[in-house]
Design an enzyme around this catalytic site. Structure first.
Site, mmCIF file in Angstrom:
data_model
loop_
_atom_site.group_PDB
_atom_site.id
_atom_site.type_symbol
_atom_site.label_atom_id
_atom_site.label_comp_id
_atom_site.label_asym_id
_atom_site.label_seq_id
_atom_site.Cartn_x
_atom_site.Cartn_y
_atom_site.Cartn_z
ATOM 1 N N PRO A 2 -1.713 2.802 -1.192
ATOM 2 C CA PRO A 2 -2.986 3.220 -1.596
ATOM 3 C C PRO A 2 -3.801 2.845 -0.062
ATOM 4 O O PRO A 2 -3.808 1.659 0.172
ATOM 5 C CB PRO A 2 -3.484 2.369 -2.709
ATOM 6 C CG PRO A 2 -2.173 1.596 -3.091
ATOM 7 C CD PRO A 2 -1.161 1.509 -1.967
ATOM 8 N N GLU A 3 -4.635 3.693 0.259
ATOM 9 C CA GLU A 3 -5.650 3.270 1.322
ATOM 10 C C GLU A 3 -6.940 3.794 0.666
ATOM 11 O O GLU A 3 -7.037 4.300 -0.542
ATOM 12 C CB GLU A 3 -5.345 4.040 2.609
ATOM 13 C CG GLU A 3 -3.976 3.469 3.396
ATOM 14 C CD GLU A 3 -3.479 4.034 4.493
ATOM 15 O OE1 GLU A 3 -4.411 4.316 5.606
ATOM 16 O OE2 GLU A 3 -2.327 4.263 4.890
ATOM 17 N N LYS A 58 -10.532 -1.061 0.151
ATOM 18 C CA LYS A 58 -9.521 -1.000 -0.483
ATOM 19 C C LYS A 58 -9.488 -1.627 -1.894
ATOM 20 O O LYS A 58 -8.578 -1.657 -2.856
ATOM 21 C CB LYS A 58 -8.072 -1.278 0.289
ATOM 22 C CG LYS A 58 -7.778 -0.409 1.561
ATOM 23 C CD LYS A 58 -6.702 -1.000 2.082
ATOM 24 C CE LYS A 58 -6.770 -0.579 3.646
ATOM 25 N NZ LYS A 58 -5.547 -1.202 4.372
ATOM 26 N N HIS A 91 8.136 -4.209 -14.216
ATOM 27 C CA HIS A 91 7.117 -4.197 -13.089
ATOM 28 C C HIS A 91 5.870 -4.145 -13.483
ATOM 29 O O HIS A 91 4.867 -4.039 -12.864
ATOM 30 C CB HIS A 91 7.418 -2.954 -12.220
ATOM 31 C CG HIS A 91 8.940 -2.989 -11.361
ATOM 32 N ND1 HIS A 91 9.118 -4.059 -10.753
ATOM 33 C CD2 HIS A 91 9.853 -2.340 -11.561
ATOM 34 C CE1 HIS A 91 10.433 -3.918 -10.422
ATOM 35 N NE2 HIS A 91 10.702 -2.659 -10.839
ATOM 36 N N ARG A 110 6.300 -4.573 -6.053
ATOM 37 C CA ARG A 110 6.374 -5.639 -5.056
ATOM 38 C C ARG A 110 5.688 -6.975 -5.297
ATOM 39 O O ARG A 110 5.756 -7.834 -4.569
ATOM 40 C CB ARG A 110 6.399 -4.930 -3.566
ATOM 41 C CG ARG A 110 7.598 -4.242 -3.438
ATOM 42 C CD ARG A 110 7.270 -3.386 -2.160
ATOM 43 N NE ARG A 110 7.509 -4.279 -1.222
ATOM 44 C CZ ARG A 110 7.281 -3.542 0.233
ATOM 45 N NH1 ARG A 110 6.934 -2.329 0.283
ATOM 46 N NH2 ARG A 110 7.492 -4.332 1.251
ATOM 47 N N ARG A 258 3.488 -2.780 12.887
ATOM 48 C CA ARG A 258 3.551 -1.685 12.020
ATOM 49 C C ARG A 258 4.141 -0.631 12.716
ATOM 50 O O ARG A 258 4.050 -0.766 14.130
ATOM 51 C CB ARG A 258 2.057 -1.400 11.865
ATOM 52 C CG ARG A 258 1.229 -2.197 10.988
ATOM 53 C CD ARG A 258 1.261 -2.151 9.505
ATOM 54 N NE ARG A 258 1.025 -3.254 9.012
ATOM 55 C CZ ARG A 258 0.987 -4.522 8.670
ATOM 56 N NH1 ARG A 258 2.251 -5.024 9.370
ATOM 57 N NH2 ARG A 258 0.317 -5.353 8.300
#
Length: 268
Positions: A2-3, A58, A91, A110, A258
Site C-alpha cells: 500500500p502506497e 500512508k 494472519h 508479515r 530498494r
DNA sequence: ACACTGACCTGCGAGC
DNA sequence: TGCTCGCAGGTCAGTG
C-alpha cells in the site's frame, strides 16, 4: 504494497462500510501490532463510533468521538469487514467487534503494520516528520529546490523520503522517475529547474490516476470490498521487463536498499 | 547534517 | 523432493 493511492482507497472503502459503526470490544491477537498500552487501547475504543476517515501520507486515521485510531499498513496490512462466523487464519492480528454484529479484522502476513490511539485533540507529533501531501500546494518546484539544497542523495531516495513528500513508495517512485525521464540513481544535486517542475507534476498525475483506478495490486492488496487495483497493468517500468515506451530492456538496480527499475534508453 | 545499513517479519521462488 | 538462501519493502534505530 500500500502506497498513497491504496491507502486512499482503503479509507474511502472503510468510510463506505463502517461509518458511524460502534465498537463493542477489541481483541488483540498479536500484541506487538499495538504501540503503547494494549489494555488502554482496548478499553478506550470500547463504545466509540467511527466518525471520520482520513489519510496522512500512508497513515490511516479513524476519528472517533473521544479518541483517534491511527493505523499504518506498511507492506501487507489489510482490513476486512466480515461476519464473526466467517473463518479467519493466523494472519488476523486485531479484531474490532462492532455492535451491529460485524467485525473489522486487520490482517497482515508479515506483521509489519502498526496501530495506536491518541487523544482526539492530539496534534499528531507522530506526523511532524512527514513532508507535504503531494496534492498540497506547498509541494511545488520551489519546495523541491529548497529540499534538495545541500543534498547529493539519489533521486529515488529523495522520493521515498517521507519528509520530502508523504505517501510515495517504491512502485510509484519508479513510475514518477520514468515519467520524468530521470534515472533513479541520478543525484538530486544534478537536476534542472524543468526537472523540478516535472517531478511535481508527474507525481500528482501518476498518483491521481492510481487513485482513480483504486490503487495498485502487485501481490497482495485487496480492499475490504474486494476491489482490486488495476494500476499495475499501467506500470511503465516497475516489475517490467520491457519498456512500454521504447521497447528497451528494463534494468534493475539496488538504490537505497530498494530494487529500482528504469529504462536506460528513456531515462538519463 | 547527511547517507547508508540492518532489523523487523513471512512467504515465495531459485538453486543445489 | 527437501533444504537453504535471497528477496520483497516501509520505517526506524544505529553507525560512519
Amino acid at each position: 504494497m500500500p502506497e498513497l493511492p491504496e491507502v486512499e482507497t482503503v479509507v474511502r472503502t472503510l468510510e463506505h462500510l463502517i461509518k458511524d459503526a460502534c465498537i463493542d470490544h477489541v481483541q488483540i491477537l498479536y500484541p506487538k501490532m499495538i504501540e503503547g498500552d494494549r489494555d488502554d487501547f482496548c478499553r478506550k475504543l470500547e463504545g466509540e463510533h467511527f466518525r471520520r476517515f482520513e489519510r496522512r501520507g500512508k497513515y490511516l486515521i479513524f476519528r472517533m468521538d473521544h479518541v483517534t485510531l491511527v493505523s499504518h499498513l506498511r507492506m501487507e496490512g489489510k482490513y476486512y469487514v466480515q461476519q464473526p462466523e466467517e473463518p479467519y487464519d493466523r494472519h488476523i492480528h486485531v479484531i474490532f467487534s462492532l455492535k451491529d454484529g460485524r467485525q473489522l479484522r486487520y490482517r497482515d502476513t508479515r506483521k509489519f503494520g502498526r496501530m495506536f490511539i491518541t487523544d482526539i485533540d492530539e496534534d499528531f507529533s507522530h506526523f511532524n516528520d512527514l513532508g507535504p501531501e503531494p496534492f498540497d500546494e506547498a509541494f511545488n518546484a520551489a519546495y523541491v529546490r529548497s529540499f534538495r539544497k545541500g543534498k547529493k542523495q539519489p533521486l529515488k531516495s529523495m522520493l521515498l523520503d517521507q519528509s520530502f513528500t508523504a505517501g510515495i513508495g517504491n512502485i510509484y517512485a519508479d513510475e514518477i522517475l520514468s515519467a520524468c525521464g530521470l534515472r533513479p540513481g541520478r543525484s538530486c544535486a544534478r537536476i534542472t529547474k524543468k526537472d523540478e517542475e516535472n517531478i511535481v507534476n508527474e507525481t500528482r498525475r501518476i498518483l491521481s490516476e492510481a487513485i482513480a483506478m483504486g490503487g495498485t495490486t502487485i501481490r497482495t492488496y485487496t480492499s475490504s470490498l474486494g476491489v482490486t487495483g488495476m494500476f499495475q497493468n499501467d506500470c511503465c517500468v516497475h516489475s517490467q521487463k520491457i519498456c512500454r515506451r521504447c521497447g528497451s530492456e528494463i534494468h534493475v538496480k539496488r538504490i537505497g536498499g530498494r530494487s529500482s527499475y528504469y529504462c536506460p534508453h528513456c531515462q538519463k
